[in-house]
Scaffold this motif. Structure first.
Motif, PDB file in Angstrom:
ATOM      1  N   ARG A 154       0.835  -1.226   0.000  1.00 55.57           N
ATOM      2  CA  ARG A 154       0.000   0.000   0.000  1.00 55.57           C
ATOM      3  C   ARG A 154       0.857   1.259   0.000  1.00 55.57           C
ATOM      4  N   ILE A 155       1.983   1.195   0.696  1.00 54.16           N
ATOM      5  CA  ILE A 155       2.905   2.343   0.701  1.00 54.16           C
ATOM      6  C   ILE A 155       3.403   2.608  -0.722  1.00 54.16           C
ATOM      7  N   ALA A 156       3.825   1.557  -1.403  1.00 50.45           N
ATOM      8  CA  ALA A 156       4.333   1.719  -2.767  1.00 50.45           C
ATOM      9  C   ALA A 156       3.232   2.255  -3.677  1.00 50.45           C
ATOM     10  N   GLU A 161       0.366   6.787  -6.591  1.00 52.29           N
ATOM     11  CA  GLU A 161      -0.820   7.644  -6.697  1.00 52.29           C
ATOM     12  C   GLU A 161      -0.479   9.097  -6.406  1.00 52.29           C
ATOM     13  N   HIS A 162       0.510   9.305  -5.553  1.00 53.94           N
ATOM     14  CA  HIS A 162       0.936  10.674  -5.266  1.00 53.94           C
ATOM     15  C   HIS A 162       1.566  11.304  -6.511  1.00 53.94           C
ATOM     16  N   LEU A 174       2.898  -0.277 -10.684  1.00 51.56           N
ATOM     17  CA  LEU A 174       3.738  -1.157  -9.864  1.00 51.56           C
ATOM     18  C   LEU A 174       3.167  -2.572  -9.842  1.00 51.56           C
ATOM     19  N   TYR A 175       4.067  -3.529  -9.811  1.00 49.92           N
ATOM     20  CA  TYR A 175       3.664  -4.939  -9.849  1.00 49.92           C
ATOM     21  C   TYR A 175       4.396  -5.713  -8.759  1.00 49.92           C
ATOM     22  N   ARG A 428      -2.750  -1.573  -8.180  1.00 56.90           N
ATOM     23  CA  ARG A 428      -3.936  -0.711  -8.117  1.00 56.90           C
ATOM     24  C   ARG A 428      -5.144  -1.527  -7.643  1.00 56.90           C
ATOM     25  N   GLN A 429      -5.801  -1.026  -6.612  1.00 58.33           N
ATOM     26  CA  GLN A 429      -6.921  -1.769  -6.020  1.00 58.33           C
ATOM     27  C   GLN A 429      -8.050  -1.977  -7.029  1.00 58.33           C
TER      28      GLN A 429
END
Lengths: 552, 68
Positions: A154-156, A161-162, A174-175, A428-429
């Motif tokens: 989630r941090i990554a 997203e930032h 990211l994967y 990505r959720q």
């Protein structure tokens, strides 16, 4: 200090040093993420990774959260809290600059890029060559390891997203996987502390059989066979085709099943850090939990000298043969035992673990849950593997792939299937297929969203990570350096630095006597006020046992 | 919503095996072949919706540099 309850330690053979029991052991996971800017194929992976790390620093700074950091040129004497303030690099607004190795602002100034963040949750988030990497803080059991591992995902993703929130920014994806299925592999490493006095050859010989076969439970599944993706098909493991040796030091070439890197980041006379490089990155909490739980049990048995030896005739060949057969029927030759399936071999380990827990009356819930789930999973793999589609990464992915093949009449070489494999691991959720399954209730979870979100900002309470993370959050302005085992404190704006070594990973956990580090207290500024002086005096007193004096 | 309710119901059953399925008549029993097929169909519908449309190009473009 020891994790092992005294009454239990008294039952262990005196000539076998142990630093864990059941599933309880100091453990930390690392994830190297795949990073990709679909619209910018020319983008440098190192630069994108740098941007990602810096974006997260910027995000935390915007929130008023402290973070510890170092620049490319690591200098222990440089102030850790970034006095310049965090700037979003210009290349984020100008994606063409993603190809530049040295970044400059619009007015020609060098952009200060930080390669290494230590986060308030005790983790390290940094650039490892061409990948962003999250190294989770030290935990002491499989469930906590899952929580702080998923916090890293989630941090990554929040960092990405930032970046996306800035005008004109390039989309960076990211994967959490281990290969581009062209020729490259990147790791998801596990680190376990084991007793220094354990003979490494004995350890490695046991691990060859275990690591070669545990993939039938912990594999993440992969579309394509061979390190160059030479043949179409499906295999159980992301990593199996990238291993060439049994035991060795390398991690990027001629990768060994058992890695010999020995850099304990802890008292070297007590601990060895077992650096496990063969695992797949798991999205499934259940897969991660079993990966850590099963391995911890095996290590506890090896330390006591109580694990039956399973010696594979050809471990590297067996690793690949097993991975290439999702029907799990492939047999491999075991010296002195004949041809065995990976399920048969894993049963030897599981049954030994059950006997070990019974013998020593180790009945805590986490150890018992792991050994029971391990048995259940082996039974299902043998009789009805499809039932594990709600638990194991590779089975869930395999079920989706087979469903798509039937529905659209696809061959294994079809790009749609490779896309599904890749998108399984998309962080990505709303796009990642693992997250799609979780949202539908189709994948079991073991921990809550709230626990994972909490762990993005708060360290584990049972190890020195507590002191590291809480120091950063509360006293970040006074820190001049932070690493796994050391802290450099700047008590006042000018004046000498104090160095502290936290070599015992179990020291510095949350306790009554370190209330100074308890959450919900204000951050301390560098201002020389009477209140601050009192707080700093209390901090120096708290850290006194770890003080390193003299030349170093 | 329906899926959430089904999930909750299934979690309750996990907790207590004596709770009978509160499903209307005609609904395939959970775990039955019919229910699994229908669940998978609906899941594949969703995957079809969310999967990148330009699979060939996307997969080709996903190139990584060396790692550990």
């Amino acid at each position: 200090m020891s994790l092992i309850p005294e009454a239990l330690a008294a039952k262990f053979p005196a000539d076998r040093p142990t630093v864990g029991y059941g599933v309880h052991r100091v453990v930390g996971l690392e994830t190297e993420f795949g990073i990709h800017a679909p619209a910018h194929p020319e983008a440098s992976h190192s630069v994108m990774s740098l941007e990602l790390i810096n974006a997260y620093g910027h995000k935390l700074a915007q929130q008023g959260t402290n973070v510890a950091s170092t620049e490319w040129d690591y200098n222990e004497e440089s102030p850790l809290s970034d006095a310049r303030g965090w700037q979003m690099p210009r290349s984020i607004a100008h994606p063409t600059q993603l190809t530049d190795q040295t970044l400059v602002t619009a007015d020609g100034q060098d952009v200060h890029m930080l390669v290494n963040l230590i986060l308030p949750n005790g983790a390290r988030f940094y650039v490892d060559h061409a990948h962003p990497e999250y190294s989770a803080p030290e935990t002491t059991n499989p469930l906590d390891a899952v929580i702080w591992d998923q916090a890293g995902d989630r941090i990554a993703q929040q960092a990405a997203e930032h970046i996306a929130s800035q005008d004109g920014a390039a989309q960076i994806l990211l994967y959490k996987n281990n290969t581009d299925s062209k020729s490259v592999s990147y790791g998801a490493h596990e680190n376990y502390l084991v007793a220094r006095d354990l003979d490494f050859t004995e350890l490695a010989e046991h691990l060859l059989g275990f690591f070669t076969t545990r993939q039938i439970i912990t594999g993440a599944g992969r579309v394509g066979i061979g390190n160059l993706n030479q043949r179409p098909g499906f295999q159980i493991s992301q990593r199996a085709d990238f291993f060439e040796e049994e035991i060795g030091l390398e991690t990027t070439i001629r990768r060994p099943i058992v890695n010999t890197r020995d850099e304990p980041h802890a008292q070297p006379e007590t601990y060895r850090r077992l650096h496990v490089i063969i695992g797949d990155a798991n999205l499934s909490q259940y897969s991660t939990w079993l990966r850590i739980g099963m391995t911890s049990l095996v290590l506890s048995m090896i330390e006591l000298g109580e694990l039956p030896m399973v010696e594979l005739a050809e471990p590297v060949q067996a690793l690949q043969d097993i991975s290439h057969d999702p029907t799990l029927q492939t047999s491999v030759l075991v010296n002195g035992r004949g041809w065995m399936t990976p399920i048969d071999i894993q049963r030897i380990y599981q049954q030994a673990a059950q006997a070990y827990l019974d013998r020593y009356d180790i009945d805590d819930a986490q150890s018992q849950d792991v050994v029971t789930a391990w048995a259940d999973v082996l039974d299902l793999l043998e009789h009805d593997p499809a039932q594990l589609a709600d638990r194991l990464d590779w089975v869930a992915k395999y079920q989706l792939l087979n469903g798509m093949r039937t529905r659209h009449n696809l061959q294994w070489g079809d790009a749609k299937l490779a896309m599904l494999d890749l998108q399984w691991a998309d962080l990505r959720q709303d796009k990642g297929l693992y997250y799609t399954l979780v949202a539908r209730g189709a994948m079991r979870t073991l921990v809550t969203d709230a626990q994972i979100n909490h762990a993005m900002h708060m360290p584990p309470s049972t190890t020195r990570a507590w002191t590291r993370g809480r120091l950063i959050d509360r006293f970040g302005a006074h820190l001049a350096g932070v690493s796994w085992e050391s802290v450099l404190v700047r008590p006042f704006r000018s004046g000498p630095l104090h160095r502290y070594h936290l070599l015992e990973p179990l020291a510095g956990a949350q306790q009554e006597d370190n209330a100074l580090l308890a959450p919900e207290q204000p951050q301390l500024t560098l201002d020389d006020t009477p209140d601050n002086r009192e707080e700093i005096a209390a901090l120096l007193e708290l850290l006194k046992p770890y003080r390193v004096t003299g030349r170093h | 919503m329906a899926q959430d309710q089904r999930r909750q119901a299934s979690q309750q059953r996990d907790d207590d095996p004596h709770i009978p399925d509160p499903l209307p008549e005609g609904t395939p029993a959970p775990g039955s072949a019919a229910a699994q097929t229908s669940d998978l169909d609906s899941l594949l519908d969703e995957i079809d919706d969310v999967l990148e449309v330009n699979a060939e190009e996307f997969v080709q473009g996903f190139v990584q540099k060396g790692g550990q």
